[in-house]
Design a protein around this motif. Structure first.
Motif, short mmCIF file in Angstrom:
data_model
loop_
_atom_site.label_atom_id
_atom_site.label_comp_id
_atom_site.label_asym_id
_atom_site.label_seq_id
_atom_site.Cartn_x
_atom_site.Cartn_y
_atom_site.Cartn_z
N TRP A 99 0.89 -1.15 0.00
CA TRP A 99 0.00 0.00 0.00
C TRP A 99 0.93 1.21 0.00
CZ3 TRP A 99 -0.18 -4.12 3.20
CH2 TRP A 99 -1.31 -4.91 3.18
N GLY A 151 -1.64 1.46 -8.60
CA GLY A 151 -1.01 2.25 -7.55
C GLY A 151 0.50 2.16 -7.54
N LEU A 152 1.07 1.14 -8.15
CA LEU A 152 2.53 1.00 -8.20
C LEU A 152 3.18 1.93 -9.22
CD1 LEU A 152 2.91 -2.86 -7.94
CD2 LEU A 152 3.32 -1.17 -6.17
N ARG A 163 -1.34 9.55 -5.65
CA ARG A 163 -2.34 8.53 -5.32
C ARG A 163 -3.61 8.76 -6.13
NH1 ARG A 163 -0.82 4.14 -3.15
NH2 ARG A 163 -2.72 3.79 -2.04
N ASP A 166 -8.87 5.26 -3.72
CA ASP A 166 -8.92 3.82 -3.40
C ASP A 166 -10.38 3.45 -3.19
OD1 ASP A 166 -8.66 1.26 -2.55
OD2 ASP A 166 -7.51 1.71 -0.74
N ASP A 172 -2.06 -2.29 -3.33
CA ASP A 172 -1.55 -1.95 -4.67
C ASP A 172 -1.10 -3.21 -5.39
OD1 ASP A 172 -1.99 0.73 -4.16
OD2 ASP A 172 0.05 1.06 -3.44
N CYS A 173 -0.61 -4.18 -4.64
CA CYS A 173 -0.28 -5.47 -5.23
C CYS A 173 -0.45 -6.55 -4.18
CB CYS A 173 1.13 -5.50 -5.82
SG CYS A 173 2.46 -5.62 -4.65
#
Length: 188
Positions: A99, A151-152, A163, A166, A172-173
Motif C-alpha cells: 500500500w 497504484g505502483l 495517489r 482507493d 496496490d499489489c
C-alpha cells in the motif's frame, strides 16, 4: 503440503519418507503433489504425479474456496496457438502486499511490515528464490503469482500524481510465492 528432505537422507524433517508422506495425504482427491527440499536447486527434483480426475480447474478452485491464496491461472485453451495448460495453486509459503511504501510480508505465518519501494523489496524477495534447473515440464514447479495494481505506477513514473482514489480497498499489489501447483492439460 511441503516436505523438507534432510541432506544425504530420504527422510523429511518429520522423519517421514516420501512414500509415508504420500500415504498420509493420498486419501485427498488431489490432481498432483509437488515437493521441494531446502538443499538448493542442484539437489531439488520436482515430484510430478499424473492423476486421473473428474475435476476441471474451476471445480478444483471451487473445492479449495476458503483456503489461503487460491489462484487459478487460466489458459486460453480454445486457441490453437496457446493456453494448453491451466494452473491451480493454494497455500503460498510467502505473501507480499503493498500500500504505497508500506509493504507486508508474511512468511510461513510470521508477518512483517517493511517501508520502502515495493519493487525493490519484491526484487529482494525474488532473489532469495531459486528455480530447479531440470524441470522438463512446460509449466513451473511453483512460482510467484498475483496482481500488480495501478497504484505502483508512482514508483516507476514519479511525475504522475501520487495517489488515485482507493475505491476498492485493495492493496496496490498482492503476490503469493508457491512451491507446488496442479496443472491441467487441456489436450489430454
Amino acid at each position: 503440503s511441503v516436505a523438507f528432505i534432510q541432506p544425504g537422507s530420504n527422510r523429511g524433517v518429520t522423519g517421514q519418507t516420501v512414500e509415508a508422506f504420500w500415504n498420509s495425504i493420498s486419501h485427498v482427491p488431489l490432481l498432483s503433489v509437488g515437493m521441494n527440499c531446502a538443499l538448493g536447486p542442484k539437489d531439488m527434483r520436482p515430484l510430478i504425479e499424473e492423476v486421473e480426475t473428474a475435476h476441471t480447474p474451476e471445480s478444483l478452485v471451487e473445492q479449495l474456496l476458503g483456503e489461503p491464496g487460491v489462484m487459478l491461472l487460466h489458459g486460453k485453451h480454445t486457441s490453437a496457438t496457446g493456453g494448453r495448460y491451466c494452473l491451480v495453486t493454494a497455500h503460498p509459503f510467502l505473501t507480499f502486499q503493498s500500500w504505497g511504501e508500506r509493504c507486508g510480508v508474511t512468511n510461513l505465518g510470521k508477518s512483517t511490515i517493511l517501508t520502502g519501494n515495493p519493487w525493490n523489496i519484491l526484487d529482494d524477495l525474488m532473489s532469495r528464490c531459486e528455480l530447479c534447473d531440470d524441470n522438463t515440464q512446460p509449466w513451473p514447479a511453483g512460482g510467484c503469482f498475483g496482481y500488480w495494481g495501478y497504484g505502483l505506477r508512482t514508483f516507476v513514473e514519479p511525475r504522475l500524481p501520487a495517489r488515485s482514489p482507493d475505491d476498492l480497498g485493495l492493496p496496490d499489489c498482492w503476490l503469493g510465492f508457491y512451491d507446488s501447483l496442479v496443472a491441467f492439460d487441456h489436450r489430454q
